[in-house]
Write a protein that holds these residues in place. Structure first.
Motif, PDB file in Angstrom:
ATOM      1  N   UNK A   1     101.608  19.020  48.410  1.00  0.00           N
ATOM      2  CA  UNK A   1     100.570  18.078  48.837  1.00  0.00           C
ATOM      3  C   UNK A   1     100.448  17.982  50.367  1.00  0.00           C
ATOM      4  N   UNK A   2     101.340  18.618  51.083  1.00  0.00           N
ATOM      5  CA  UNK A   2     101.319  18.534  52.547  1.00  0.00           C
ATOM      6  C   UNK A   2     100.291  19.544  53.073  1.00  0.00           C
ATOM      7  N   UNK A   3      99.018  19.146  53.037  1.00  0.00           N
ATOM      8  CA  UNK A   3      97.905  20.041  53.371  1.00  0.00           C
ATOM      9  C   UNK A   3      96.960  19.394  54.385  1.00  0.00           C
ATOM     10  N   UNK A   4      96.186  20.222  55.011  1.00  0.00           N
ATOM     11  CA  UNK A   4      95.197  19.764  56.008  1.00  0.00           C
ATOM     12  C   UNK A   4      94.096  18.963  55.322  1.00  0.00           C
ATOM     13  N   UNK A   5      93.767  17.837  55.888  1.00  0.00           N
ATOM     14  CA  UNK A   5      92.725  16.994  55.329  1.00  0.00           C
ATOM     15  C   UNK A   5      91.351  17.673  55.393  1.00  0.00           C
ATOM     16  N   UNK A   6      91.205  18.559  56.390  1.00  0.00           N
ATOM     17  CA  UNK A   6      89.904  19.205  56.557  1.00  0.00           C
ATOM     18  C   UNK A   6      89.722  20.426  55.679  1.00  0.00           C
TER      19      UNK A   6
ATOM     20  N   UNK B   1      92.243  21.863  53.654  1.00  0.00           N
ATOM     21  CA  UNK B   1      93.173  21.859  52.516  1.00  0.00           C
ATOM     22  C   UNK B   1      94.226  22.963  52.581  1.00  0.00           C
ATOM     23  N   UNK B   2      94.377  23.606  53.757  1.00  0.00           N
ATOM     24  CA  UNK B   2      95.411  24.634  53.908  1.00  0.00           C
ATOM     25  C   UNK B   2      96.784  23.977  53.979  1.00  0.00           C
TER      26      UNK B   2
END
Length: 284
Positions: free
Chosen positions: A253-258, A260-261
């Motif tokens: 779940x530790x992904x970029x908010x923009x 999703x990477x």
């Protein structure tokens, strides 16, 4: 005319004299009987002459005066006796030299007396007692331990381990956790009551205050919530998670908010409550 009555061995006439019957009822004069047919005394080895009082036991024979205790020479003609190791023994000599000793009082256990036997040891019936209340156990149930034998009442009340949950005696194998005993049926989740014996579980607290919990209850009550998906982070099965400034994420779940990477192992930028990769931060 009378029939001839002769000694079956020497042929001597026995008419008008004393004689003894040998095998198959053959008559013998007394000297021939004593020399060739009389039993030998087990004690002195001499023949037991015809007319002498003879005692027999275990297919062995004695003169009346030779039927005595092999230790103290007391006559056994009118006394109880025992046959031990090929010897006659009076009751006193048997008890003092041969009889098994009571594990309670260390006194001999007399032949014919009631005895209790357990684990290759013997007791007088009155000496086989509970190690706590000292009452005879008799044929009742008891619990053997290294420090003694206990009647079931004393064992349950004073000796048995007590279950951490219900405080009742542990009579059979149970579960031990954090050094404390539990009945298998009592070893359950402190929140939902689900049985934990043989299951994966965790606990809350330390030492005597440790409370076993199933993984679901522990996750729902105490686990950190993922800042992304909101689900508990349990770490079950060695699953990885990431923490930053009092916030926590599942590894996936530790992904970029923009875009999703995944940001695991990469640089990131915090924008308010969000984390973004460098590219998305630059574009914004």
């Amino acid at each position: 005319m009378s029939e001839a009555l002769d000694c079956g061995r020497c042929g001597r006439s026995l008419l008008g004299g004393r004689y003894a019957l040998g095998p198959q009822g053959t008559p013998h004069c007394l000297p021939c009987y004593d020399s060739h047919l009389a039993s030998s005394c087990e004690h002195c080895g001499k023949p037991i002459a015809c007319g002498s009082k003879e005692l027999s036991y275990q297919e062995k024979h004695w003169h009346e005066e030779c039927f005595c205790c092999a230790r103290c020479a007391t006559s056994l003609c009118a006394r109880p006796f025992l046959w031990q190791g090929g010897q006659l023994l009076c009751g006193d000599c048997y008890c003092s030299e041969v009889a098994e000793r009571c594990s309670g009082c260390n006194k001999p256990i007399a032949p014919g007396s009631r005895r209790m036997e357990y684990n290759a040891a013997s007791w007088h019936e009155d000496c086989f007692v509970c190690s706590r209340c000292h009452k005879p156990i008799g044929s009742g149930s008891f619990v053997p331990r290294e420090d003694g034998n206990f009647c079931t009442a004393c064992y349950d009340s004073h000796v048995a381990l007590r279950c951490t949950r219900c405080n009742k005696a542990m009579k059979e194998g149970g579960v031990r956790y954090e050094g404390r005993p539990w009945h298998r049926e009592c070893f359950a989740c402190g929140a939902c009551g689900a049985p934990l014996a043989g299951q994966r579980f965790t606990s809350r607290g330390d030492g005597d205050a440790a409370e076993p919990l199933c993984l679901d209850c522990h996750a729902g009550l105490y686990a950190h919530k993922c800042a992304n998906c909101g689900s508990p982070i349990t770490g079950a099965g060695g699953a990885k998670f990431i923490s930053f400034e009092e916030r926590h994420w599942h590894h996936e779940c530790f992904t970029c908010k923009g875009c999703n990477a995944s940001l695991a192992g990469k640089g990131f930028i915090v924008q308010g409550d969000d984390i973004v990769c460098a590219t998305c931060a630059h574009d914004s």
